[in-house]
Design a protein around this motif. Structure first.
Motif, PDB file in Angstrom:
ATOM      1  N   CYS A   1       0.406   3.684  -2.806  1.00  0.00           N
ATOM      2  CA  CYS A   1      -0.750   4.584  -2.747  1.00  0.00           C
ATOM      3  C   CYS A   1      -0.410   5.816  -1.919  1.00  0.00           C
ATOM      4  O   CYS A   1      -0.756   6.935  -2.277  1.00  0.00           O
ATOM      5  CB  CYS A   1      -1.947   3.869  -2.127  1.00  0.00           C
ATOM      6  SG  CYS A   1      -2.691   2.605  -3.192  1.00  0.00           S
TER       7      CYS A   1
ATOM      8  N   HIS B   1     -11.568  -0.514   2.724  1.00  0.00           N
ATOM      9  CA  HIS B   1     -10.429  -1.200   3.326  1.00  0.00           C
ATOM     10  C   HIS B   1      -9.124  -0.593   2.816  1.00  0.00           C
ATOM     11  O   HIS B   1      -8.991   0.619   2.794  1.00  0.00           O
ATOM     12  CB  HIS B   1     -10.531  -2.699   3.038  1.00  0.00           C
ATOM     13  CG  HIS B   1     -11.787  -3.322   3.563  1.00  0.00           C
ATOM     14  ND1 HIS B   1     -12.326  -4.498   3.083  1.00  0.00           N
ATOM     15  CD2 HIS B   1     -12.652  -2.910   4.544  1.00  0.00           C
ATOM     16  CE1 HIS B   1     -13.432  -4.797   3.734  1.00  0.00           C
ATOM     17  NE2 HIS B   1     -13.654  -3.841   4.626  1.00  0.00           N
ATOM     18  N   ASN B   2      -8.190  -1.402   2.376  1.00  0.00           N
ATOM     19  CA  ASN B   2      -6.875  -0.905   1.991  1.00  0.00           C
ATOM     20  C   ASN B   2      -6.880  -0.326   0.585  1.00  0.00           C
ATOM     21  O   ASN B   2      -7.706  -0.668  -0.263  1.00  0.00           O
ATOM     22  CB  ASN B   2      -5.836  -2.021   2.060  1.00  0.00           C
ATOM     23  CG  ASN B   2      -6.241  -3.236   1.226  1.00  0.00           C
ATOM     24  OD1 ASN B   2      -7.278  -3.843   1.474  1.00  0.00           O
ATOM     25  ND2 ASN B   2      -5.432  -3.581   0.243  1.00  0.00           N
ATOM     26  N   CYS B   3      -5.948   0.567   0.340  1.00  0.00           N
ATOM     27  CA  CYS B   3      -5.776   1.166  -0.980  1.00  0.00           C
ATOM     28  C   CYS B   3      -5.083   0.172  -1.903  1.00  0.00           C
ATOM     29  O   CYS B   3      -4.090  -0.456  -1.520  1.00  0.00           O
ATOM     30  CB  CYS B   3      -4.947   2.445  -0.873  1.00  0.00           C
ATOM     31  SG  CYS B   3      -4.672   3.265  -2.449  1.00  0.00           S
TER      32      CYS B   3
ATOM     33  N   THR C   1      -5.265   8.922   0.505  1.00  0.00           N
ATOM     34  CA  THR C   1      -5.185   7.595   1.117  1.00  0.00           C
ATOM     35  C   THR C   1      -5.708   7.643   2.544  1.00  0.00           C
ATOM     36  O   THR C   1      -6.527   6.808   2.952  1.00  0.00           O
ATOM     37  CB  THR C   1      -3.734   7.073   1.105  1.00  0.00           C
ATOM     38  OG1 THR C   1      -3.267   7.002  -0.251  1.00  0.00           O
ATOM     39  CG2 THR C   1      -3.656   5.683   1.723  1.00  0.00           C
TER      40      THR C   1
ATOM     41  N   PHE D   1      -9.749   1.421  -4.020  1.00  0.00           N
ATOM     42  CA  PHE D   1      -9.674   0.831  -2.680  1.00  0.00           C
ATOM     43  C   PHE D   1     -10.488  -0.454  -2.647  1.00  0.00           C
ATOM     44  O   PHE D   1     -11.545  -0.553  -3.285  1.00  0.00           O
ATOM     45  CB  PHE D   1     -10.243   1.793  -1.631  1.00  0.00           C
ATOM     46  CG  PHE D   1      -9.513   3.094  -1.523  1.00  0.00           C
ATOM     47  CD1 PHE D   1      -8.549   3.288  -0.541  1.00  0.00           C
ATOM     48  CD2 PHE D   1      -9.783   4.146  -2.394  1.00  0.00           C
ATOM     49  CE1 PHE D   1      -7.875   4.497  -0.436  1.00  0.00           C
ATOM     50  CE2 PHE D   1      -9.112   5.354  -2.300  1.00  0.00           C
ATOM     51  CZ  PHE D   1      -8.152   5.525  -1.315  1.00  0.00           C
TER      52      PHE D   1
ATOM     53  N   GLU E   1       0.822  -1.213   0.000  1.00  0.00           N
ATOM     54  CA  GLU E   1       0.000   0.000   0.000  1.00  0.00           C
ATOM     55  C   GLU E   1       0.860   1.268   0.000  1.00  0.00           C
ATOM     56  O   GLU E   1       0.354   2.359  -0.249  1.00  0.00           O
ATOM     57  CB  GLU E   1      -0.899   0.018   1.230  1.00  0.00           C
ATOM     58  CG  GLU E   1      -1.903  -1.115   1.293  1.00  0.00           C
ATOM     59  CD  GLU E   1      -2.604  -1.161   2.636  1.00  0.00           C
ATOM     60  OE1 GLU E   1      -2.753  -0.099   3.254  1.00  0.00           O
ATOM     61  OE2 GLU E   1      -2.974  -2.258   3.067  1.00  0.00           O
TER      62      GLU E   1
ATOM     63  N   GLU F   1      -9.072   5.484   3.294  1.00  0.00           N
ATOM     64  CA  GLU F   1      -8.697   4.147   3.755  1.00  0.00           C
ATOM     65  C   GLU F   1      -9.220   3.857   5.156  1.00  0.00           C
ATOM     66  O   GLU F   1      -9.118   4.674   6.063  1.00  0.00           O
ATOM     67  CB  GLU F   1      -7.164   4.015   3.718  1.00  0.00           C
ATOM     68  CG  GLU F   1      -6.673   2.584   3.737  1.00  0.00           C
ATOM     69  CD  GLU F   1      -5.170   2.514   3.535  1.00  0.00           C
ATOM     70  OE1 GLU F   1      -4.725   1.718   2.696  1.00  0.00           O
ATOM     71  OE2 GLU F   1      -4.445   3.272   4.204  1.00  0.00           O
ATOM     72  N   HIS F   2      -9.828   2.659   5.313  1.00  0.00           N
ATOM     73  CA  HIS F   2     -10.336   2.177   6.601  1.00  0.00           C
ATOM     74  C   HIS F   2     -11.387   3.112   7.198  1.00  0.00           C
ATOM     75  O   HIS F   2     -11.411   3.350   8.415  1.00  0.00           O
ATOM     76  CB  HIS F   2      -9.186   1.970   7.590  1.00  0.00           C
ATOM     77  CG  HIS F   2      -8.093   1.091   7.061  1.00  0.00           C
ATOM     78  ND1 HIS F   2      -8.325  -0.198   6.624  1.00  0.00           N
ATOM     79  CD2 HIS F   2      -6.772   1.338   6.849  1.00  0.00           C
ATOM     80  CE1 HIS F   2      -7.178  -0.720   6.198  1.00  0.00           C
ATOM     81  NE2 HIS F   2      -6.233   0.194   6.312  1.00  0.00           N
TER      82      HIS F   2
END
Length: 277
Positions: free
Chosen positions: A30, A56-58, A38, A68, A27, A42-43
């Motif tokens: 990103c 969730h994650n990039c 990001t 994502f 990640e 993210e999250h």
């Protein structure tokens, strides 16, 4: 959409340098591209078309879009966010062209043998994040796939080329055949992708279910009247990939370049036979 990051790189499956999609395991790419966006997405939890989405994650940090992984309507998805200054209100967010193009194409080619190579857009619209509204689209999350660009780069860097080809591709002839199926499906819809480069062509090697070629990124796709159909950009891209496939697999010497006449004549047979099943 697949785990990847946009970077500048030599494209082993094309004749020209490209600003391309490269597979990324980390990640960090990103965050290097856009740490602000990001962190913003993210999250976090948001709402799209009235339904919650868990981001969730990039997966990809690009010059114009970020992607994502997420969970939407109990499905694992890829959230594509247009990276710009954002909009002041939902009413300012434009219709998502890529989403509309993808769904029109998948509907038209539903019964075509090549239709399986395209993916539908699951949803699109506005998403509030912080004090701004962003244009987003939601796509199936494709696991275990790599772009042809990534495969080409990895092949270029390895010393055991035959073993790598067997492990990453399997039969290069299947790649060529499925590219032809894709072109026939586009021709049946009188559509041109217009960015059919190796970074937008994914290869999913699956010994159990069969290997599959998947086309992504429908921003530049156009539908035309039959008399105006001119897929020259797609034809040039596919023939470029054919040339590179022939270099790595002597068994593909019999694969001939495609042309507009082939697409308008021979592909009609494929379309008709599938439609009669």
């Amino acid at each position: 959409l697949v785990e990847c990051s946009r970077t500048e790189s030599e494209d082993v499956f094309s004749s020209a340098p490209l600003r391309s999609l490269e597979h990324a395991q980390d990640e960090k790419l990103c965050r290097d591209r856009s740490p602000v966006f990001t962190r913003l997405f993210e999250h976090q939890n948001f709402t799209v078309q009235g339904d919650p989405i868990e981001v969730h994650n990039c997966l990809m940090g690009g010059a114009f879009n970020m992607v994502f992984a997420g969970l939407y309507q109990q499905k694992h998805v890829a959230l594509r966010v247009l990276i710009n200054a954002g909009y002041g209100s939902v009413s300012e967010v434009p219709n998502n062209k890529a989403c509309m193009n993808a769904n029109t194409l998948t509907e038209i080619t539903l019964r075509h043998v090549g239709g399986k190579h395209f993916i539908p857009c699951l949803a699109s619209g506005a998403m509030q994040a912080g004090d701004k509204v962003y244009a987003v689209s939601i796509w199936p999350l494709i696991r275990g796939a790599k772009s042809l660009l990534t495969i080409g780069r990895e092949l270029y860097q390895t010393s055991s080329k035959e073993a790598f080809i067997d492990q990453a591709i399997g039969d290069p002839g299947q790649v060529a055949q499925q590219l032809i199926e894709t072109q026939c499906a586009l021709a049946s819809a009188h559509a041109a992708h217009n960015d059919l480069r190796s970074y937008n062509i994914l290869w999913k090697k699956d010994n159990a279910k069969g290997h599959q070629l998947i086309i992504i990124d429908y921003d530049n796709l156009v539908f035309t009247d039959p008399d105006d159909f001119d897929p020259i950009s797609d034809i040039n891209s596919v023939n470029g990939i054919f040339r590179m496939l022939k270099q790595i697999s002597p068994m593909l010497k019999q694969v001939s370049p495609i042309n507009k006449t082939d697409l308008l004549n021979k592909c009609r047979v494929i379309e008709y036979s599938v439609g009669q099943d």
